[in-house]
Design a protein around this motif. Structure first.
Motif, short mmCIF file in Angstrom:
data_model
loop_
_atom_site.label_atom_id
_atom_site.label_comp_id
_atom_site.label_asym_id
_atom_site.label_seq_id
_atom_site.Cartn_x
_atom_site.Cartn_y
_atom_site.Cartn_z
N ALA A 177 0.84 -1.20 0.00
CA ALA A 177 0.00 0.00 0.00
C ALA A 177 0.87 1.24 0.00
O ALA A 177 1.98 1.25 0.55
N ALA A 181 -1.09 1.61 5.19
CA ALA A 181 -2.40 1.44 5.79
C ALA A 181 -2.27 1.34 7.31
O ALA A 181 -1.17 1.16 7.85
N GLN A 230 -7.16 3.04 4.78
CA GLN A 230 -6.13 3.55 3.87
C GLN A 230 -6.74 4.58 2.93
O GLN A 230 -7.94 4.55 2.65
#
Length: 492
Positions: A177, A181, A230
């Motif tokens: 990510a 996140a 996120q």
């Protein structure tokens, strides 16, 4: 004549000055404004395309543009040309990594915007549109490209055995990510969690979180929830996880009612087991040896076809699973005759009776308190019966004057009906109209009686202190005037 003067000398010098000032300010703004106009920041995702716009604002057309280049800065101190345009020599893409993915949108120095296709996470950085000009030199504008990456979320439970140590029972991960996140746990089981992060070569971040607790059989099947937040997600990612806790069988026996009498048929015991994993075998045995002939076993059920002294023993149920075995036992007692079971009152009736008794006791206590309090108030208060008012002189009930000496026993004796009363002071005789049961008039002392024998003594002023032996009652009016404010009654 005035018109000729006005024609020779204009009357609007102030307006002309304002026009000059506005022109100067506009020129200053054009001088201070960047000539290369680009977007400050762009966001994009991998595999997508992005357009980087660039325009040159000359203003007066005095600047001569010779060449434009796009320069990529993935990190500080590192510059790399990815696209070049020259009006004579054409286009050039010096960087091999961008050669097949970058194109100019216009063949023009004034608008050398480009498009980058099939973006990669590594394409993030600063992109500078730089002009080579004459006579001012190089002019440039920079766009920051932020590459975003949606997390690859996953979660799973970990099968554990019940014990006394804290172990990992669930895991949750948000991988690759950008930006990183965050992971949260929603769990009612009272554990704790730990989180770790790992950065990738392309700028992505992988976040892992583990949930720990001391597992018990009661935790088996309970839920914990992993929630991932996120920037690229429209809403949090939520995943429930059922815990898997393995434990030895917990065994119990039901069905015995303490009424196994001789001759009873089909008396049944049931072996119940709670286990994870599921039980594999259930075995019935007797403490006294082999099972009696009248006993039949089917799975977890033991049935006695005919109760006799042979089943006066202890039955044992043993349950096994992959982790081990557990057992439970019950002793059955055979009685001679059937025990009559009397059904007791229902729980609701018992509760109602208790409440009724409590209410009755409360009423009795409250009534007793009020009764005692009223009695105390009556005892402490003023008298409720007033004495009769004195009788006026000359009335039919005028009180008689009596000598201060105490009356003799004969004088205090009540008069018989029709008997004449003689006042020693010489007043008129008074006849008693009341009978001897009536008593004193108006609540006063009973009348004084004088017989003939006492008249002489009264006239001589002598009083006898001898009491009549036949009269043993205490005279009710034996009170002198100094001791009572109530005068003797007068009889008419």
């Amino acid at each position: 004549m005035a018109r000729d003067y006005a024609a020779r000398c204009p009357v609007y010098p102030v307006r002309n000055a304002w026009l000059v000032a506005v022109a100067v300010l506009l020129a200053a703004q054009e001088i201070g404004a960047p000539k290369v106009q680009v977007a400050e920041e762009l966001e994009a995702y991998p595999t997508e395309s992005v357009e980087l716009s660039c325009q040159f604002n000359d203003g007066g057309g005095l600047t001569k543009l010779t060449q434009v280049s796009w320069i990529w800065e993935p990190s500080d101190g590192h510059r790399d040309n990815i696209a070049v345009y020259h009006p004579v020599y054409g286009q050039s893409f010096p960087n091999v990594a961008f050669k097949d993915r970058v194109v100019f949108l216009h063949n023009s120095l004034e608008n050398p915007s480009i498009r980058i296709s099939n973006l990669r996470m590594s394409d993030a950085g600063r992109y500078t549109c730089e002009y080579a000009t004459y006579p001012t030199g190089n002019e440039q504008g920079t766009t920051t490209l932020i590459m975003l990456s949606k997390p690859k979320n996953s979660a799973n439970g970990v099968t554990v055995q019940a014990g006394t140590k804290s172990v990992v029972v669930a895991r949750c991960e948000a991988a690759d990510a950008k930006p990183a996140a965050t992971i949260e746990w929603l769990a009612p089981v009272g554990g704790n969690h730990s989180t770790s992060t790992t950065s990738g070569p392309d700028g992505t971040v992988t976040v892992r979180s583990e949930y720990r607790l001391v597992p018990t059989p009661a935790d088996n099947g309970r839920e914990v929830i992993c929630r991932v937040n996120q920037k690229t997600q429209k809403q949090p990612w939520v995943y429930p996880i059922k815990l898997s806790v393995e434990y030895l069988p917990s065994v119990s026996i039901e069905g015995y009612d303490h009424n196994w009498y001789v001759g009873r048929s089909d008396a049944t015991l049931v072996c119940l087991a709670n286990a994870n994993p599921e039980p594999t075998t259930i075995t019935w045995t007797a403490a006294s040896g082999p099972l009696p002939e009248t006993v039949v076993v089917e799975g977890n059920k033991l049935t006695v076809r005919k109760v006799d002294d042979a089943v006066n023993t202890t039955f044992i149920c043993e349950v096994k699973n992959r982790l081990g075995s557990s057992r439970h036992q019950i002793t059955t007692v055979v009685i001679e005759e059937e025990r009559q079971l009397i059904q007791g009152p229902s729980t609701g009736a018992v509760i109602g009776a208790i409440l009724g008794a409590l209410i009755f006791i409360s009423i009795v206590i409250i009534g007793t308190i009020f009764f005692i309090r009223n009695r105390q108030e009556d005892a402490e208060g003023p008298p409720k019966h007033k004495p009769p008012p004195p009788v006026k002189a000359g009335s039919s009930t005028e009180m008689l004057n009596k000598p201060s000496e105490p009356p003799t026993a004969t004088e205090t004796a009540p008069l018989s009906p029709g008997e004449v009363y003689y006042e020693p002071t010489g007043r008129e005789p008074v006849t008693n109209l009341d009978d001897e049961t009536t008593g004193a008039l108006n609540g006063r002392a009973p009348p004084v009686k004088y017989d003939n024998e006492r008249k002489d003594h009264a006239a001589d002023g002598h009083h006898s202190n001898d009491l009549d032996s036949s009269n043993h009652e205490v005279p009710a009016a034996n009170i002198s005037r100094g001791e009572s404010f109530v005068s003797p009654a007068m009889y008419v």
